[in-house]
Design an enzyme around this catalytic site. Sequence first.
Site, PDB file in Angstrom:
ATOM      1  N   LYS A  51      -3.447  -8.504  17.749  1.00 33.29           N
ATOM      2  CA  LYS A  51      -2.033  -8.558  17.384  1.00 33.29           C
ATOM      3  C   LYS A  51      -1.730  -7.623  16.226  1.00 33.29           C
ATOM      4  O   LYS A  51      -0.824  -6.787  16.307  1.00 33.29           O
ATOM      5  CB  LYS A  51      -1.616  -9.977  17.011  1.00 33.29           C
TER       6      LYS A  51
ATOM      7  N   CYS B 198      15.436 -19.522  20.575  1.00 34.80           N
ATOM      8  CA  CYS B 198      14.402 -20.128  21.423  1.00 34.80           C
ATOM      9  C   CYS B 198      13.301 -20.709  20.544  1.00 34.80           C
ATOM     10  O   CYS B 198      12.148 -20.286  20.567  1.00 34.80           O
ATOM     11  CB  CYS B 198      13.849 -19.086  22.390  1.00 34.80           C
TER      12      CYS B 198
ATOM     13  N   CYS C 115      19.141 -24.126  24.096  1.00 35.86           N
ATOM     14  CA  CYS C 115      19.354 -23.688  25.477  1.00 35.86           C
ATOM     15  C   CYS C 115      20.835 -23.601  25.845  1.00 35.86           C
ATOM     16  O   CYS C 115      21.234 -22.745  26.636  1.00 35.86           O
ATOM     17  CB  CYS C 115      18.636 -24.634  26.439  1.00 35.86           C
TER      18      CYS C 115
ATOM     19  N   CYS D  68      21.953 -20.209  24.803  1.00 40.00           N
ATOM     20  CA  CYS D  68      21.011 -19.113  25.022  1.00 40.00           C
ATOM     21  C   CYS D  68      21.586 -18.102  26.017  1.00 40.00           C
ATOM     22  O   CYS D  68      22.055 -18.487  27.097  1.00 40.00           O
ATOM     23  CB  CYS D  68      19.685 -19.661  25.552  1.00 40.00           C
TER      24      CYS D  68
END
Length: 236
Positions: free
Chosen positions: A144, A211, A218, A221
Amino acid sequence: MIASSLEKPRAKRQRKEPFDIDAVMDRVRRSIADQGVPDAAMFALASEGYTSLFEQLVACIISIRTRDETMLTCARRLFARARTPAAIAALPARSIDALIHQSAFHEAKANQIREIARRVVADFDSELPCSFDVLTSFKGVGPKCANLALGIACGETRIGVDVHVWRITNRWGYVAAPTPEQAMRALEHKLPKQYWLEINRLLVPFGKHVCTGRLPKCSTCPVLSMCRQVGVTESR
């Protein structure tokens, strides 16, 4: 058999549109811009002029298990004192520790950062090369951090998968990966290369403000119509 009058009717499952990654990325991009939320921390540092590979790698190390806001404070404080490998290698580990003490595992990170700086000076003449193998040869540097640093500082096409990218791409149903490392490999096979670096820049703030890990928003969203909501049992 007649259903009991006490039984609650099952909620109708919303019919989902086919998942279109181009449309999803565009909607997330516009949502982040409209909300004016802060940029992901490493990108924010780059916009402030901390663009060298060494600076980006050090910032990512500080960010591990640490909130973006805290990482930015620590990184700015450290770089105000020393920005180059030679300058940081010349500092005692305790001085580095004092500058980044708000981050998680700060003592271990201080020793790690100083050792990386020392190696860059000794082995690479103070110029850290744009090499994934070199970066991941340093203790504590995983894919990462290596990918994000190389993407931001060197302009390489790489994916940096943190907890936000991992959680959201699984929640979308775009990948099914039990670990961030497996999500990275899945995305490398599936995600168009034009989004490899941007997905981290977008999904970090999107994951913090829309999120979210618990009770995602939601109802507001912008990609709800395409998101499969995998694993979502409660939402706002």
